[in-house]
Enzyme design. Sequence first.
Site, PDB file in Angstrom:
ATOM      1  N   ASP A  44     131.982 -26.011 -18.342  1.00  0.00           N
ATOM      2  CA  ASP A  44     131.299 -25.427 -19.510  1.00  0.00           C
ATOM      3  C   ASP A  44     130.530 -24.168 -19.099  1.00  0.00           C
ATOM      4  OD1 ASP A  44     129.298 -26.734 -18.144  1.00  0.00           O
ATOM      5  OD2 ASP A  44     128.609 -27.936 -19.853  1.00  0.00           O
ATOM      6  N   SER A  45     130.635 -23.799 -17.806  1.00  0.00           N
ATOM      7  CA  SER A  45     130.152 -22.479 -17.381  1.00  0.00           C
ATOM      8  C   SER A  45     130.903 -21.381 -18.131  1.00  0.00           C
ATOM      9  CB  SER A  45     130.338 -22.299 -15.866  1.00  0.00           C
ATOM     10  OG  SER A  45     131.654 -22.638 -15.479  1.00  0.00           O
ATOM     11  N   ASP A  83     135.095 -30.293 -18.682  1.00  0.00           N
ATOM     12  CA  ASP A  83     133.701 -30.697 -18.885  1.00  0.00           C
ATOM     13  C   ASP A  83     133.497 -31.243 -20.291  1.00  0.00           C
ATOM     14  OD1 ASP A  83     132.058 -30.481 -16.666  1.00  0.00           O
ATOM     15  OD2 ASP A  83     131.677 -28.337 -16.959  1.00  0.00           O
ATOM     16  N   LYS A 112     134.532 -34.452 -16.903  1.00  0.00           N
ATOM     17  CA  LYS A 112     133.314 -34.467 -16.086  1.00  0.00           C
ATOM     18  C   LYS A 112     132.114 -34.506 -17.018  1.00  0.00           C
ATOM     19  CE  LYS A 112     131.763 -30.657 -13.728  1.00  0.00           C
ATOM     20  NZ  LYS A 112     130.462 -30.415 -14.360  1.00  0.00           N
ATOM     21  N   GLU A 114     127.528 -34.831 -16.943  1.00  0.00           N
ATOM     22  CA  GLU A 114     126.328 -34.664 -16.121  1.00  0.00           C
ATOM     23  C   GLU A 114     125.388 -35.853 -16.286  1.00  0.00           C
ATOM     24  OE1 GLU A 114     124.543 -30.881 -17.106  1.00  0.00           O
ATOM     25  OE2 GLU A 114     126.403 -29.788 -16.710  1.00  0.00           O
ATOM     26  N   GLU A 180     125.336 -30.466  -7.195  1.00  0.00           N
ATOM     27  CA  GLU A 180     125.013 -29.043  -7.355  1.00  0.00           C
ATOM     28  C   GLU A 180     123.553 -28.794  -6.964  1.00  0.00           C
ATOM     29  OE1 GLU A 180     126.142 -27.312 -11.116  1.00  0.00           O
ATOM     30  OE2 GLU A 180     125.268 -25.373 -10.601  1.00  0.00           O
TER      31      GLU A 180
END
Length: 281
Positions: A44-45, A83, A112, A114, A180
């Site tokens: 999602d960057s 993501d 993925k 978080e 990260e």
Amino acid sequence: MRTTILDIQKMKQRGERFAMVTAYDYTAARLADRAGIPLLLVGDSLGMVMLGHSTTVPVTIDDMVHHAACVVRGSAKAMVVGDLPFLSYANADRAVDAAARLMQEAGVQAVKLEGGAAVAPIVRRLVDLGIPVMGHLGFTPQSVHQIGLRVQGRSVAAARQLMADAAALADAGAFAVVLELVPMSLAQAVTARLDVPTIGIGAGAGCDGQVQVWHVLLGLYDEMQPRHAKRYAELGKSVEAALRAYATEVRDGGFPTAANGADMKAEDLAAALAATDGATT
Ligand code: KIV
């Protein structure tokens, strides 16, 4: 045949390090696949490097599905991980819906998300439904407004929490965990204690794999120059120089030349013009 979660599990067991890179479009995915990168992350960057937002928070599941589908079409060998965007896994039902879109509409092989112990029940639900899940700990960009952009897990309590979170994700069935902005020694300790691979970004060489953001790795994005990133190329500068040369040649008449076009027989053009001119007079 694409890389599978079993393949990367075996890489960890053999002590073989592996690279993951983000990709957001068809052409990038083709290049990464040809370069033999085994894991592509549609991160999602993309909110920052493709869409121009200042964080990943505004990214929607529609954005993710759109870009992930391009990456899947561009790759044949890499495992594509998509993501789950901000709040799309606020509860298990929403997570299932979002993961279903990424897997069924875009065709990714894994998702993925978080977070640590708090999201473990959601990871378990997805895994039970046959969805491979990658975890993401340490600096979790979707929480930037809560935790700030800084190294995570530096204090005794935070390091213990991070280790507990990593264990909770692995117990819930996550097949790998991104670490990260985690102190290098802590990332190494987590990697040694987990059966599943860790993938570091700003977490040192002690992780099983590394992940980098496409635009940063290739020098295409200069709004962010993190210490943990290495620029393997300066494509931004090359692209800018190429575009300047193109614009100059168009202005000066150096482009296009006869070699850049097709022509027709002069007598055919003359006949066409005579007919047209005759019809209009
Ligand atoms: O979105 C992303 O690019 C990521 C990587 C930084 C791991 O999550």
